[in-house]
Scaffold this motif. Structure first.
Motif, short mmCIF file in Angstrom:
data_model
loop_
_atom_site.label_atom_id
_atom_site.label_comp_id
_atom_site.label_asym_id
_atom_site.label_seq_id
_atom_site.Cartn_x
_atom_site.Cartn_y
_atom_site.Cartn_z
N ALA A 143 0.82 -1.21 0.00
CA ALA A 143 0.00 0.00 0.00
C ALA A 143 0.85 1.26 0.00
CB ALA A 143 -0.93 0.00 1.22
N ALA A 144 2.03 1.20 0.61
CA ALA A 144 2.93 2.36 0.59
C ALA A 144 3.39 2.67 -0.82
CB ALA A 144 4.14 2.07 1.48
N TRP A 145 3.32 1.67 -1.71
CA TRP A 145 3.76 1.85 -3.09
C TRP A 145 2.58 2.12 -4.03
CZ3 TRP A 145 4.51 -2.78 -6.74
CH2 TRP A 145 4.99 -2.35 -7.98
N LEU A 146 1.50 1.35 -3.89
CA LEU A 146 0.39 1.46 -4.82
C LEU A 146 -0.78 2.29 -4.30
CD1 LEU A 146 0.13 -2.22 -6.17
CD2 LEU A 146 1.18 -0.24 -7.29
N GLY A 147 -0.88 2.46 -2.99
CA GLY A 147 -2.02 3.14 -2.41
C GLY A 147 -2.95 2.15 -1.73
N ASN A 148 -3.85 2.66 -0.92
CA ASN A 148 -4.70 1.79 -0.11
C ASN A 148 -5.77 1.06 -0.91
OD1 ASN A 148 -3.41 2.42 2.34
ND2 ASN A 148 -4.69 4.25 2.65
N VAL A 149 -6.45 1.76 -1.80
CA VAL A 149 -7.60 1.16 -2.49
C VAL A 149 -7.20 -0.05 -3.34
CG1 VAL A 149 -9.45 1.55 -4.16
CG2 VAL A 149 -8.97 3.27 -2.41
N PRO A 150 -6.16 0.02 -4.18
CA PRO A 150 -5.79 -1.18 -4.95
C PRO A 150 -5.46 -2.38 -4.06
CG PRO A 150 -4.69 0.75 -5.85
CD PRO A 150 -5.32 1.18 -4.56
N VAL A 151 -4.78 -2.14 -2.95
CA VAL A 151 -4.44 -3.25 -2.05
C VAL A 151 -5.69 -3.79 -1.39
CG1 VAL A 151 -3.17 -3.86 0.06
CG2 VAL A 151 -2.10 -2.40 -1.67
N LEU A 152 -6.63 -2.93 -1.03
CA LEU A 152 -7.87 -3.40 -0.41
C LEU A 152 -8.69 -4.24 -1.39
CD1 LEU A 152 -8.87 -0.20 1.56
CD2 LEU A 152 -8.22 -2.40 2.54
N VAL A 153 -8.72 -3.85 -2.65
CA VAL A 153 -9.43 -4.64 -3.67
C VAL A 153 -8.76 -6.00 -3.84
CG1 VAL A 153 -10.03 -4.80 -6.11
CG2 VAL A 153 -10.32 -2.63 -4.90
N ALA A 154 -7.42 -6.01 -3.90
CA ALA A 154 -6.70 -7.27 -4.03
C ALA A 154 -6.90 -8.16 -2.80
CB ALA A 154 -5.21 -7.00 -4.25
N SER A 155 -6.92 -7.55 -1.62
CA SER A 155 -7.13 -8.31 -0.39
C SER A 155 -8.50 -8.97 -0.39
CB SER A 155 -7.00 -7.38 0.82
OG SER A 155 -5.72 -6.80 0.89
N ALA A 156 -9.51 -8.22 -0.82
CA ALA A 156 -10.86 -8.78 -0.89
C ALA A 156 -10.92 -9.93 -1.89
CB ALA A 156 -11.86 -7.69 -1.27
N ALA A 157 -10.23 -9.78 -3.02
CA ALA A 157 -10.21 -10.84 -4.03
C ALA A 157 -9.57 -12.11 -3.49
CB ALA A 157 -9.47 -10.36 -5.28
N VAL A 158 -8.48 -11.95 -2.74
CA VAL A 158 -7.82 -13.11 -2.13
C VAL A 158 -8.76 -13.79 -1.13
CG1 VAL A 158 -5.96 -13.82 -0.55
CG2 VAL A 158 -5.48 -12.27 -2.46
N ALA A 159 -9.42 -13.00 -0.29
CA ALA A 159 -10.34 -13.56 0.71
C ALA A 159 -11.49 -14.31 0.06
CB ALA A 159 -10.86 -12.44 1.62
N LEU A 160 -12.10 -13.70 -0.95
CA LEU A 160 -13.24 -14.34 -1.60
C LEU A 160 -12.83 -15.59 -2.37
CD1 LEU A 160 -16.23 -14.32 -2.30
CD2 LEU A 160 -15.72 -12.78 -4.22
N ALA A 161 -11.71 -15.51 -3.11
CA ALA A 161 -11.25 -16.67 -3.87
C ALA A 161 -10.90 -17.83 -2.94
CB ALA A 161 -10.03 -16.29 -4.71
N SER A 162 -10.32 -17.53 -1.80
CA SER A 162 -9.98 -18.58 -0.85
C SER A 162 -11.24 -19.26 -0.32
CB SER A 162 -9.18 -17.99 0.32
OG SER A 162 -7.98 -17.40 -0.15
N ALA A 163 -12.25 -18.46 0.04
CA ALA A 163 -13.50 -19.04 0.53
C ALA A 163 -14.19 -19.86 -0.54
CB ALA A 163 -14.41 -17.94 1.05
N ALA A 164 -14.06 -19.43 -1.79
CA ALA A 164 -14.74 -20.13 -2.89
C ALA A 164 -14.16 -21.52 -3.13
CB ALA A 164 -14.64 -19.30 -4.17
N THR A 165 -12.94 -21.78 -2.69
CA THR A 165 -12.36 -23.11 -2.89
C THR A 165 -13.15 -24.20 -2.17
OG1 THR A 165 -10.85 -22.84 -1.00
CG2 THR A 165 -10.03 -22.15 -3.16
N MET A 166 -13.90 -23.83 -1.13
CA MET A 166 -14.71 -24.84 -0.43
C MET A 166 -15.90 -25.30 -1.27
SD MET A 166 -14.80 -23.67 3.58
CE MET A 166 -15.50 -22.05 3.25
N TRP A 167 -16.19 -24.58 -2.35
CA TRP A 167 -17.32 -24.94 -3.20
C TRP A 167 -16.89 -25.78 -4.40
CZ3 TRP A 167 -22.43 -23.81 -2.15
CH2 TRP A 167 -22.64 -22.97 -1.05
N ALA A 168 -15.62 -26.06 -4.53
CA ALA A 168 -15.16 -26.90 -5.64
C ALA A 168 -15.74 -28.30 -5.50
CB ALA A 168 -13.63 -26.95 -5.65
N PRO A 169 -16.00 -28.98 -6.61
CA PRO A 169 -16.58 -30.33 -6.53
C PRO A 169 -15.68 -31.29 -5.75
CG PRO A 169 -16.68 -29.47 -8.76
CD PRO A 169 -15.82 -28.53 -7.98
N SER A 170 -16.31 -32.22 -5.04
CA SER A 170 -15.56 -33.22 -4.28
C SER A 170 -16.09 -34.60 -4.61
CB SER A 170 -15.68 -32.95 -2.78
OG SER A 170 -17.02 -33.13 -2.37
#
Length: 431
Positions: free
Chosen positions: A379-406
């Protein structure tokens, strides 16, 4: 020997009541100790940002690194004796700082050592209590018991900082640390009052002379072999990575980028406490009606998605959007944590509860400081908003892995591991 609960209400179950009081008292003690220790470093040793950051890191990192080994210890030694010893040691460790402050001998090495040792003992206790709960209440009551214990911890987390601030303000940091030490002593007495049967081994699989490495491999094999548990651990680690980065930037972003006044920021944080309480009240009902696995997956997805509301606040309506974030994250994250812990306890063999809890706790803990430090640096390099968007994407993508077929359609229900007919349950939500 398993300490199964009969049909009586949990409210009449003495060992469980002892655990509830212990969780509340211990939570208050930890909150008071953490605040008083930090303020003592600032007041007595003139701590700067780096010193404060090191204290915070030492509070978490030793626990993250040592949790698997604590799990081996939990599975191999008398459990009640270990819990009492850990809390008694914590009372002495914290009390040593209060004594040193009283005689004017506080030093940085002692502050760092106490932060690290206290953190390691805290997470050892967390692993031990996760292993003890199924034996205290039985598998058929785990969902409700985990919900109530989460509520007891939350009460301490809400009231503890306020009590710590009052104590430091009126009597000073050293007496506040004495109060924290006393809380640990009371916690030790409550744990000592648990049934002696907790010291009895439960179907140990360890062979005589088995090495700690082999014991660790046995616990890891359970985590990797139980597909639901493996997915929850990976999803939780990713959720904590993303939300840890967002949490590190939250106050700075809300005040500087969004211009939120202090009173609005205070209401935003208060919303998290209210949402946590709502989540505690709903966890049991959702787990029984939806099934634990579905409740875990749905609430994990909602937890990850809620992080997007933080950067969305930069487009307008900042105050309502941040309130919505705290409400959704606090509610769904609490249900997620309770459901995940209950599922973990249900699928884990009795003799491996400590090791599985240790590995799970390590994976969830280590990603929080990694996410916070990484998010702050980028964030010190890119700013807060881009990092916050990326952080949310990581959180959501991680949670979505529980929905993969088993390979199986079966989920874990609250009564899945019951030895008798079905009857109508906390280290910490991913934060």
């Amino acid at each position: 020997m398993t300490l199964l609960l009969d049909d009586r209400s949990l409210r009449r179950h003495r060992p469980f009541i002892l655990l509830c009081v212990e969780q509340a008292v211990g939570s208050v003690g930890r909150q008071v100790t953490g605040l008083a220790l930090m303020l003592l470093a600032v007041i007595e040793l003139d701590a700067g940002p780096l010193g404060a950051a090191v204290i915070m890191a030492l509070t978490y990192l030793p626990g993250a690194l040592l949790s698997p080994f604590a799990g081996v210890l939990v599975d191999r030694v008398p459990l009640r004796r270990l819990l009492v010893s850990a809390t008694s040691a914590q009372a002495l460790v914290v009390g040593s700082v209060a004594f040193a402050a009283a005689v004017g001998r506080v030093t940085w090495p002692q502050i760092y050592l106490v932060a690290g040792v206290s953190g390691a003992l805290t997470f050892t206790l967390s692993v031990g209590l996760q292993a003890a709960l199924p034996r205290v209440v039985g598998p058929e009551r785990l969902l409700g018991a985990n919900s109530v214990l989460t509520g007891a911890r939350t009460a301490g987390q809400i009231g503890g900082p306020a009590l710590g601030g009052v104590l430091v303000g009126f009597v000073g940091a050293a007496p506040a640390l004495e109060a924290g030490s006393a809380a640990y002593a009371v916690e030790a007495l409550l744990l000592f009052a648990l049934p002696v049967a907790l010291d009895t081994p439960v179907g140990r699989r360890d062979t005589p002379g088995e090495s700690p490495t082999a014991a660790l491999r046995a616990g890891l094999a359970v985590v990797r072999g139980e597909w639901q548990l493996w997915r929850m651990v990976l999803a939780g680690a990713g959720l904590n990575l993303g939300s840890g980065a967002a949490a590190a930037l939250f106050v700075l972003y809300a005040t500087r980028d969004l211009g939120l006044p202090a009173w609005q920021l205070g209401i935003v944080f208060a919303m998290m406490s209210a949402a946590t309480v709502i989540g505690i009240l709903l966890a049991g009902r959702l787990g029984r009606t939806m099934g634990l696995w579905r409740a875990t997956r749905v609430c994990g997805l909602l937890t990850g998605a809620s992080v997007f509301l933080i950067p969305a606040a930069s487009w307008g309506a900042a105050f309502p959007l941040l309130l919505a974030y705290q409400l959704l994250y606090g509610l769904s994250g609490t249900v997620w944590a309770i459901s995940m812990t209950t599922t973990q306890q249900l699928v884990t063999p009795a003799d491996l509860q400590g090791r599985v809890a240790g590995f799970t706790q390590a994976a969830l803990l280590v990603t929080v400081p990694v996410g916070a430090l990484g998010g702050g640096a980028v964030a010190a390099w890119l700013g807060n908003v881009p990092v916050l968007v990326a952080s949310a994407a990581v959180a959501l993508a991680s949670a979505a892995t529980m929905w993969a077929p088993s390979g199986t359609r079966e989920g874990v229900s609250p009564s899945a591991a019951e030895p008798s007919p079905p009857s109508p349950h906390a280290p910490s939500a991913p934060k």
